[in-house]
Structures are given as structure tokens and as C-alpha cells.
Design a protein around this motif. Structure first.
Motif, PDB file in Angstrom:
ATOM      1  N   GLU A   1       0.756  -1.008   0.204  1.00  0.00           N
ATOM      2  CA  GLU A   1      -0.209  -0.087   0.415  1.00  0.00           C
ATOM      3  C   GLU A   1       0.821   1.071   0.110  1.00  0.00           C
ATOM      4  N   GLY A   2       1.969   0.834   0.050  1.00  0.00           N
ATOM      5  CA  GLY A   2       3.028   2.302  -0.284  1.00  0.00           C
ATOM      6  C   GLY A   2       3.399   3.021   1.010  1.00  0.00           C
ATOM      7  N   GLU A   3       2.529   2.142   2.273  1.00  0.00           N
ATOM      8  CA  GLU A   3       3.057   2.460   4.154  1.00  0.00           C
ATOM      9  C   GLU A   3       4.406   1.809   4.576  1.00  0.00           C
ATOM     10  N   GLY A   4       5.453   2.168   4.631  1.00  0.00           N
ATOM     11  CA  GLY A   4       6.272   1.462   5.041  1.00  0.00           C
ATOM     12  C   GLY A   4       6.656   0.795   6.076  1.00  0.00           C
ATOM     13  N   SER A   5       7.313  -0.122   6.235  1.00  0.00           N
ATOM     14  CA  SER A   5       7.635  -0.694   7.574  1.00  0.00           C
ATOM     15  C   SER A   5       9.105  -0.891   8.156  1.00  0.00           C
ATOM     16  N   PHE A   6       9.722  -0.456   9.575  1.00  0.00           N
ATOM     17  CA  PHE A   6      11.312  -0.807   9.369  1.00  0.00           C
ATOM     18  C   PHE A   6      11.981  -2.061   9.169  1.00  0.00           C
ATOM     19  N   GLY A   7      13.081  -1.468   8.133  1.00  0.00           N
ATOM     20  CA  GLY A   7      13.245  -2.744   7.813  1.00  0.00           C
ATOM     21  C   GLY A   7      14.375  -2.182   7.348  1.00  0.00           C
ATOM     22  N   SER A   8      15.259  -3.414   6.881  1.00  0.00           N
ATOM     23  CA  SER A   8      16.935  -3.453   6.997  1.00  0.00           C
ATOM     24  C   SER A   8      17.837  -3.680   5.415  1.00  0.00           C
ATOM     25  N   GLU A   9      18.455  -3.717   4.863  1.00  0.00           N
ATOM     26  CA  GLU A   9      19.425  -4.235   3.647  1.00  0.00           C
ATOM     27  C   GLU A   9      19.709  -5.485   4.400  1.00  0.00           C
ATOM     28  N   GLU A  10      19.801  -5.765   3.490  1.00  0.00           N
ATOM     29  CA  GLU A  10      19.515  -7.948   4.364  1.00  0.00           C
ATOM     30  C   GLU A  10      20.033  -8.842   2.791  1.00  0.00           C
ATOM     31  N   GLU A  11      20.575  -9.209   3.380  1.00  0.00           N
ATOM     32  CA  GLU A  11      21.115 -10.936   2.246  1.00  0.00           C
ATOM     33  C   GLU A  11      20.607 -11.743   2.755  1.00  0.00           C
ATOM     34  N   GLU A  12      20.359 -12.919   2.002  1.00  0.00           N
ATOM     35  CA  GLU A  12      19.534 -14.025   2.545  1.00  0.00           C
ATOM     36  C   GLU A  12      20.198 -15.542   2.041  1.00  0.00           C
ATOM     37  N   GLU A  13      20.797 -15.911   3.147  1.00  0.00           N
ATOM     38  CA  GLU A  13      21.734 -17.460   2.953  1.00  0.00           C
ATOM     39  C   GLU A  13      20.968 -18.811   2.964  1.00  0.00           C
TER      40      GLU A  13
ATOM     41  N   ARG B   1       7.795   5.244   4.402  1.00  0.00           N
ATOM     42  CA  ARG B   1       6.879   5.792   2.767  1.00  0.00           C
ATOM     43  C   ARG B   1       5.356   5.913   2.434  1.00  0.00           C
ATOM     44  N   SER B   2       5.245   6.810   1.904  1.00  0.00           N
ATOM     45  CA  SER B   2       3.584   7.043   1.632  1.00  0.00           C
ATOM     46  C   SER B   2       3.393   8.126   0.669  1.00  0.00           C
ATOM     47  N   LYS B   3       2.146   8.359   0.241  1.00  0.00           N
ATOM     48  CA  LYS B   3       2.074   9.311  -1.202  1.00  0.00           C
ATOM     49  C   LYS B   3       1.271  10.439   0.253  1.00  0.00           C
ATOM     50  N   ALA B   4       2.273  11.295   0.099  1.00  0.00           N
ATOM     51  CA  ALA B   4       1.862  12.747   1.211  1.00  0.00           C
ATOM     52  C   ALA B   4       0.249  13.263   0.599  1.00  0.00           C
ATOM     53  N   PHE B   5      -0.258  13.517  -0.472  1.00  0.00           N
ATOM     54  CA  PHE B   5      -1.069  14.302  -1.079  1.00  0.00           C
ATOM     55  C   PHE B   5      -1.046  14.092  -2.581  1.00  0.00           C
ATOM     56  N   SER B   6      -1.875  14.619  -2.929  1.00  0.00           N
ATOM     57  CA  SER B   6      -2.018  14.760  -4.473  1.00  0.00           C
ATOM     58  C   SER B   6      -1.780  16.154  -5.025  1.00  0.00           C
ATOM     59  N   GLN B   7      -1.546  16.535  -4.352  1.00  0.00           N
ATOM     60  CA  GLN B   7      -1.302  18.197  -5.046  1.00  0.00           C
ATOM     61  C   GLN B   7       0.309  18.498  -3.985  1.00  0.00           C
ATOM     62  N   ASP B   8       0.855  19.838  -4.688  1.00  0.00           N
ATOM     63  CA  ASP B   8       1.265  20.040  -3.793  1.00  0.00           C
ATOM     64  C   ASP B   8       2.191  20.028  -2.718  1.00  0.00           C
ATOM     65  N   VAL B   9       3.275  19.844  -1.313  1.00  0.00           N
ATOM     66  CA  VAL B   9       3.096  19.408  -0.621  1.00  0.00           C
ATOM     67  C   VAL B   9       4.635  20.246   0.029  1.00  0.00           C
ATOM     68  N   TYR B  10       3.994  21.420   0.672  1.00  0.00           N
ATOM     69  CA  TYR B  10       5.437  23.135   0.998  1.00  0.00           C
ATOM     70  C   TYR B  10       6.118  22.109   1.794  1.00  0.00           C
ATOM     71  N   LYS B  11       6.135  21.725   3.029  1.00  0.00           N
ATOM     72  CA  LYS B  11       6.789  21.366   4.175  1.00  0.00           C
ATOM     73  C   LYS B  11       6.411  20.542   4.508  1.00  0.00           C
ATOM     74  N   VAL B  12       7.529  19.615   5.182  1.00  0.00           N
ATOM     75  CA  VAL B  12       7.045  18.425   6.212  1.00  0.00           C
ATOM     76  C   VAL B  12       8.256  18.631   7.413  1.00  0.00           C
ATOM     77  N   THR B  13       8.006  18.726   8.239  1.00  0.00           N
ATOM     78  CA  THR B  13       8.252  18.215  10.105  1.00  0.00           C
ATOM     79  C   THR B  13       7.978  17.539  11.068  1.00  0.00           C
ATOM     80  N   PHE B  14       8.739  17.298  12.350  1.00  0.00           N
ATOM     81  CA  PHE B  14       8.899  16.496  12.768  1.00  0.00           C
ATOM     82  C   PHE B  14       8.337  16.923  14.145  1.00  0.00           C
ATOM     83  N   SER B  15       7.689  17.186  14.677  1.00  0.00           N
ATOM     84  CA  SER B  15       7.402  17.016  16.259  1.00  0.00           C
ATOM     85  C   SER B  15       8.139  17.461  16.984  1.00  0.00           C
TER      86      SER B  15
END
Length: 778
Positions: free
Chosen positions: A56-68, A255-269
């Protein structure tokens, strides 16, 4: 580009930490595969760059991985098959790893084997600043200012006025900059196809990390969290993707789609790093990192305006208790709680807090500061705002500001930053008309011209100003403002003005002004003068030859006549003296794009008139004593026409024919070699011919000849010989310079009905999407 890194200390990635994770049951494995099928979600990313993200485009915590997979146990027929366990190895980037700036940064393109040195042109000084870009002032320390100008990042020493430069890695523009809370790093979000977000270390300026795959075309905003461990970025059109990064590991966390039009700003609380806010065109959105049964997700709630009119939101601030206070287009403040507007704040008498958009809000030492497009900075009581509530059905709460500062009546304040120097607070402001430290054009520069006498250049823009710079001394000499924006300018030639101080400037309203650069003390204005305040600009003469925008100005080679062109499809001629007197004008078949007089090497003195609609006109220089007693319109001036007729499709067809012939030759050589090999192996010729018949391929049809119904716009041109000229063309016909000539058969067709083809062409590297718009000769 995948640059090589520099290593410090231990051997970098080869000695990175590793940890193992044990697999779960088979059912859980299938769920994990569905949530983290990175190859399907991000096929364009390299193995080490793929973020963990659900479908759905909403990410979760992951890591760079190799599987053996360990070798399977020996099969036992009497028992059920043993399920394989996956050993997961997480890669980490060493703290001591750095990229090499020389391998990362973009360089000018030089044609191979041309002999042109790569460093033939170097950046000497930048007079540019993009005041329309959001948050384009950042402080790295008490004396170093960081801002964007084109594809350069400029670090300005406020004490010594010295500039340092970092060029973008793509060669394209830069979209956003932001500084780490500890001032140890800063992030540069670029523009271009799949642009990079580069994290530089400060003060070494070494590239420390590169974040890839965060947006498709350009970064619009970025912000570090308060602890500096994460960075949030948002992309511009067309994707508007919000991404949260573990930037030290170059890893997408959420990650996620923020909106369908221009997004001016993003900040952490600042109080809760699990909450973020985004705002932009007609919206504000509140985000939180929520732990779900499939992992950590980004969940966004769109702010609902209710009875309040929908508004673009440029500025907002997160309050300590979780509420958000935003501005509005009409100048009032909106207090948000739980995704709804709790109250709208205005001044007593229902006057707006600002007359225009509130571009920035910030908390400073227990007070709320608002920065408006009306040029005011106002200070408000934070406690009153924090506890504000509705008192009647209007939803308005009236309160007055505590203090205010008017920076200027015609100033549009965009952004401010605060820095403490020797224990005292200083504010640095980004405005549309900055006057505090440095002054620049607000918006695109429409025209640039260099003095024919000394190291001085003049510029004009739609901000209604004309400015003169000493590029040897790296300072602005003078500035003058008018009521209309400037569109074109040129210096008077040395033959008519030996001191080199006269400039002709065209404006939006059809007016041409003759401006003089002079020294009030009577000394000549030359580059490198110690006292720059000795230079000034004054208006000598103004006249209005056109009814629309003036687009071109050109002095005749002897300096005796000035020609002016406009979008009103006219060219006007003036006698040049201490006072400019009109001679007359001619009408041309299209809006004028450029004017060029024939050089002194040509016998006849003629004017090349380039029109936007694909038509080129040539006229002889009018007689200075032309009789304009009844009308200024000149009807008897001999005129030649050329209407550009596209040959690009034919060029492409011929190139395709040559390419196919080359491919055929290569295939024929390969076929003969193969036949020889088959004969050497003992096969019969009939058998080989049968195999060759099976491999016969049908040839695709050649590209069709295409000519645009509307001729491509001509961007610029110049004489090559009497009656001959080169053109740079936009639209479909970009990618080439076309050599053209006026036909001797001029009176058989009307100009709009002509079909004149170029007789030669030169392909231009990388000009398909970036055509040549101006060519100078010195």
C-alpha cells in the motif's frame, strides 16, 4: 552514478557488524514475503537501496539484507520434510565511510577530442539567490549562511563576504536544503530524474551519505528530527512521496503518498518524534508512526476545515501539547486539535493577523512569532493561543499582538532563522525584496548584458529593477526601480558612448528607457573601485514605441540607429544621439523574438528580425532622414522573408537508414563467419542455407516524414554570411542548429505560406530537452 568511497580508520563495509535473525513458521514467512517483496515494489533500486515497504506504499522498519540458505539435511523418507531456516545478515555502513566529492559532483560536458579544457570556465562569483524557494536560508554557525542559487549550493561567510560552492551531483537544480540540529551535517535535495538527497559533513564539506529513490523528479522539503537520527523528505510533482529515512544507513524506514497536490513543508514534532505534519496546496495533514501487527506504519489524517474556507497553508508550528497552529492565505491563524480547527484567531475588530499569507510561525523563548507576506513580523502571547477556545458561533477569537516590526511596505517575508552571536540573538530574513545584508533580483533574471568598456554587467527582471554589478570586485554598484518589470536590455556601443555608461532597457508595458550609469563625484565608473557607493543610475530618456512587451533591442554596427522589437509584431527605429529621435516602424508577420544587425564584415548594413512563429525577416538599415511627417509606418523598406520548414524527421530518417545499413553490414560479417564455421564442421551448404532461411527477419518500416502543422518557435539566430544565418529552434525541431538562407524568389508567396528549408544543420549534444536560447559572440 555509483561513486567510490573514501575510508577512514578500519576497512569500512568489509568490517561492518553482522547479526543473524532466525526465521519463523512457513505461514509467517509467506506473510513476510508479501509485506517485504522489495524487488516487485522497487525494481529500479539496487540491492542495497531497496526499502522495506508494504504493497500500500506505507513502509515499515526494515534493513538491507542478504539471505543465505544452509545446505538442506539429508532426506528421510519416514519423516516429514525438514523446513529450511533462513539466515539473515544485516549490512551496516561504517561510521567512517565517506564518498569522494570529485567523483560525485557534476562537471561541464566537453565534446570528446575537441581540445577544450574542462576548466576553461570556472565559477568566479554568484550574484544569484532564489528568494521564491521555501526555507532558502540556513545557518551552519554564527557566521556561515547556506543558500541555493541554481545548481550551486553557496556557503557565505558573513564576516569576510567570501563564498564557497558545492555543485549538484546531477548538474540539475537543487530543490531543498536543511541543517542537522547539531550543525554537524546538512542535507541537499536535488532536482532531475530520480534525484539524490546528499548529506554533507560540516565543516569538512565531504559527502557523507546519499539517499536514493526518494522521489521521481525533485525534492520539495526536508527536515531532521530533534535527535538528528532520522530525516523526513517530501517530493514534488508528480509523486508527492513522504519518506522517513535512517539517513546514516541510507535506508528508507517508512514512506507514503503525502497528498495529491503540491506539498510545501514537512516537519517532525519537536516533542514527539513519532508525529509529523505536512502542509501545502489546500491541505494540512497529521501523521504518526503507528505499530501494527505487520510492523511500523505511517498513518496520515487529513485536517478538516469544516466551516472555514479551504486555504493553502505555507506556515505552521507544532505546539508542545500536540496541537498545531497554522497560517492561512487571508492572514489569520488556525488552531488545530484532533484534525479539526478548534478556533480561528484574528485581531480585535475582526482584523486579520496579517494582510496576506502567513509564511512562517515559530516558538521563540515562550513567545509565538509570525512572519507575513505583508512585511510584518508580529509577536503573540503563547499562553493565550495555547488555551484559546471558541466564544461564539463565528469560531473566531480576537486577540492583539504584543509587538511588531515592519521590515518594509513592499517586502514579502518568506522565512527567518535565528542565530546567537556573542550571546546576542540575530535574525536573518528571506524576503522578496531583501535589504538587510544583500540584495538580489526576486525571481528570474530576464536579461544580462556586459559593458563594452569595463568589467561591469547589467541585469533586469520582472521585479521592476535594473541592477549593475562589478564582477571583478564582486559587488553590486547601483540599482534603480520602475513601475514595470524589465524584459530586455543592452549597452550602447563604444562608438556612441566612449565612457560606456548608457544602457537601453525594454519593459513589460512597451516602454524603452535610456539609463545612465554615472558617478556623482564626476569620476569615471570602472570595475574594482574601492568606494562602490560612488556609482549611481539615473534616467536620461523614456519613450513608448510599442503596445506590448519589448522583447529585443539592438544598436546598428555604427551605433547610429537603435532598433526595438516587441510582441506587438512591430520593429521601431530611432536615431541615436544625446536624445533618441524616432525614425519610423515596420510591421512583421510575428511577435519579435530577437534582433541582430549585420556585422561590419558585410558590405550592406541589414537587420535580421527573428519572429517567434518561425518567420525570419531581413530589412536594410533605414535612412536616418526618413520623412515621417504623416505617419511613422515605413511602407517602402525592401523586405525579405524566410519561413522555417521542418527537416528534422528527414534527418532522423536518414540517420535510421545509416544505422540499419551499419547493422546489416555487421550481421553480414557475422553470417559469413558463421557459415565458414559451419562448413568447417562438415555441414552441407544446403543445410546451412535452410537454417538461414528460418532466421530471416522482417524489417520494420522507416519513420515517416513529419512536419508540424504549427512551425516550431525560433529561439535565437545569427548571421553567418550575407543573406545566410543560423537558427536555434524549439519545440519538435530541437537538438540541432539549422543553416538557412533567404531565397531569391521572394514575391511568389505570402510570408505565412512559404516553406523554406535549411540547407545544412549541426546536431547539438543533449539539446533535445534543453535547446539553445542565446548565443553571444565576442
Amino acid at each position: 552514478m555509483e561513486p567510490k568511497g573514501e575510508q577512514e580508520g578500519k576497512s569500512g563495509k568489509d568490517q561492518d557488524e553482522q547479526r543473524e535473525k532466525q526465521g519463523t513458521s512457513e505461514g509467517q514467512k509467506e506473510g513476510t514475503k508479501k509485506s517485504f517483496d522489495e524487488k516487485k515494489l522497487y525494481p529500479e533500486l539496487d540491492e542495497e537501496e531497496k526499502p522495506g515497504e508494504d504493497e500500500e506504499g506505507e513502509g515499515s522498519f526494515g534493513s538491507e539484507e542478504e539471505e543465505e540458505e544452509p545446505p538442506p539435511p539429508e532426506p528421510d523418507i519416514s519423516q516429514e520434510p525438514v523446513k529450511k531456516k533462513k539466515v539473515v545478515i544485516e549490512k551496516k555502513i561504517s561510521e567512517s565511510f565517506y564518498y569522494n566529492y570529485e567523483e560525485l559532483c557534476s562537471f561541464p560536458y566537453v565534446t570528446p577530442d575537441s581540445g577544450i579544457p574542462l576548466n576553461m570556465l570556472i565559477l568566479m562569483h554568484s550574484f544569484g539567490y532564489d528568494c521564491t524557494r521555501r526555507a532558502n536560508i540556513q545557518m551552519l554557525d554564527s557566521q556561515t549562511l547556506l543558500y541555493i542559487a541554481g545548481n550551486q549550493l553557496i556557503l557565505l561567510d558573513l564576516i569576510f563576504k567570501h563564498q564557497r560552492y558545492l555543485r549538484s551531483t546531477s548538474g540539475g537544480g537543487i530543490g531543498v536544503i536543511t541543517v542537522h540540529p547539531n550543525k554537524t551535517h546538512f542535507a541537499v535535495g536535488e532536482k532531475g530524474w530520480k534525484p539524490n538527497m546528499v548529506i554533507y559533513e560540516y565543516p569538512s564539506l565531504r559527502p557523507y551519505r546519499i539517499l536514493r529513490g526518494g522521489t521521481e523528479k525533485a525534492y520539495a522539503f526536508a527536515d531532521f528530527n530533534r535527535s538528528g537520527t532520522l530525516i523526513a523528505t517530501v517530493g514534488s510533482s508528480p509523486d508527492y512521496i513522504l519518506t522517513v529515512w535512517d539517513w546514516k544507513q541510507e535506508k528508507i524506514m517508512l514512506r507514503s503518498k503525502a497528498f495529491s497536490q503540491d506539498v510545501y513543508k514537512v516537519t517532525f514534532s519537536p516533542e514527539n518524534e513519532e508525529q509529523l505534519t505536512t502542509s501545502g496546496s489546500g491541505h494540512i495533514k497529521f501523521w504518526k508512526m503507528a505499530l501494527t501487527f505487520t510492523g511500523l506504519k505511517l498513518q496520515g489524517a487529513l485536517g478538516r476545515f469544516g466551516k472555514t474556507a479551504l486555504t493553502d497553508i505555507e506556515g505552521y508550528v507544532e505546539l508542545p501539547d500536540g496541537k498545531v497552529l497554522s497560517g492561512s492565505e487571508w492572514g489569520n491563524m488556525l488552531l488545530w486539535e484532533g484534525g479539526l480547527i478548534k478556533v480561528e484567531i484574528c485581531r480585535p475588530g475582526r482584523r486579520n493577523c496579517h494582510n496576506g499569507s502567513i509564511n512562517q510561525l515559530l516558538l521563540d523563548e515562550g513567545e509565538l512569532v509570525t512572519i507575513g507576506s505583508d512585511g510584518y513580523i508580529r509577536v503573540w502571547d503563547f499562553e493565550t493561543i495555547d488555551t484559546a477556545d471558541v466564544v461564539d458561533d463565528t469560531g473566531l477569537l480576537e486577540m492583539d499582538h504584543m509587538n511588531e516590526l515592519l521590515v518594509g511596505k513592499n517586502v514579502n517575508l518568506s522565512y527567518m532563522v535565528k542565530v546567537h552571536e556573542r550571546g546576542e540573538p540575530y535574525w536573518y530574513a528571506q524576503t522578496r525584496d531583501p535589504e538587510c545584508l544583500f540584495t538580489f533580483h526576486s525571481g528570474r533574471i530576464e536579461a544580462v548584458a556586459v559593458s563594452p568598456v569595463t568589467y561591469i554587467l547589467a541585469t533586469t527582471a520582472l521585479d521592476r529593477s535594473v541592477r549593475v554589478f562589478d564582477f571583478l570586485g564582486k559587488v553590486q554598484l547601483a540599482e534603480i526601480k520602475f513601475k514595470q518589470g524589465g524584459t530586455t536590455l543592452t549597452w550602447a556601443p563604444r562608438v556612441t558612448n566612449p565612457k560606456g555608461g548608457v544602457i537601453a532597457v525594454g519593459f513589460q508595458d512597451g516602454v524603452v528607457r535610456i539609463i545612465e550609469l554615472y558617478n556623482p563625484k564626476g569620476l569615471p565608473v570602472v570595475a574594482g573601485r574601492e568606494f562602490v557607493t560612488d556609482a549611481a543610475l539615473r534616467l536620461k530618456q523614456a519613450f513608448k514605441p510599442h503596445t506590448s512587451v519589448v522583447t529585443a533591442l539592438a544598436y546598428e554596427r555604427n551605433g547610429e540607429i537603435l532598433a526595438t522589437g516587441s510582441r506587438d509584431k512591430t520593429v521601431f527605429f530611432f536615431n541615436v544621439d544625446d536624445k533618441y529621435d524616432p525614425i519610423g516602424f515596420i510591421s512583421v508577420p510575428g511577435p519579435v523574438q530577437a534582433l541582430q544587425w549585420s556585422p561590419s564584415s558585410h558590405r550592406d548594413n541589414k537587420l535580421l528580425i527573428i519572429c517567434e512563429n518561425g518567420i525570419v525577416v531581413q530589412v536594410p538599415s533605414p535612412h536616418p532622414d526618413y520623412d515621417a511627417a504623416s505617419t511613422y509606418k515605413m511602407k517602402d523598406l525592401p523586405t525579405e522573408y524566410f519561413r522555417f520548414w521542418s527537416i528534422k524527421s528527414r534527418i532522423l530518417r536518414e540517420e535510421e537508414i545509416k544505422r540499419r545499413e551499419k547493422v546489416k553490414e555487421e550481421k553480414e560479417k557475422a553470417k559469413q563467419k558463421w557459415i565458414k564455421e559451419q562448413l568447417d564442421e562438415g555441414k552441407q551448404l544446403e543445410e546451412i542455407e535452410f537454417l538461414l532461411e528460418e532466421e530471416t527477419e522482417e524489417e520494420e518500416p522507416l519513420p515517416e516524414i513529419f512536419v508540424p502543422e504549427t512551425p516550431s518557435p525560433i529561439l535565437c539566430g545569427f548571421y553567418s554570411a550575407p543573406g545566410k544565418f543560423w537558427l536555434s529552434v524549439g519545440g519538435y525541431d530541437t537538438g540541432y542548429l539549422y543553416h538557412c538562407a533567404f531565397s531569391p524568389m521572394q514575391h511568389q508567396k505570402e510570408p505565412e505560406a512559404r516553406e523554406d528549408e535549411p540547407f545544412d544543420f549541426i546536431p547539438i549534444e543533449d539539446a533535445e530537452d534543453n535547446p539553445i536560447r542565446r548565443i553571444w559572440f565576442w
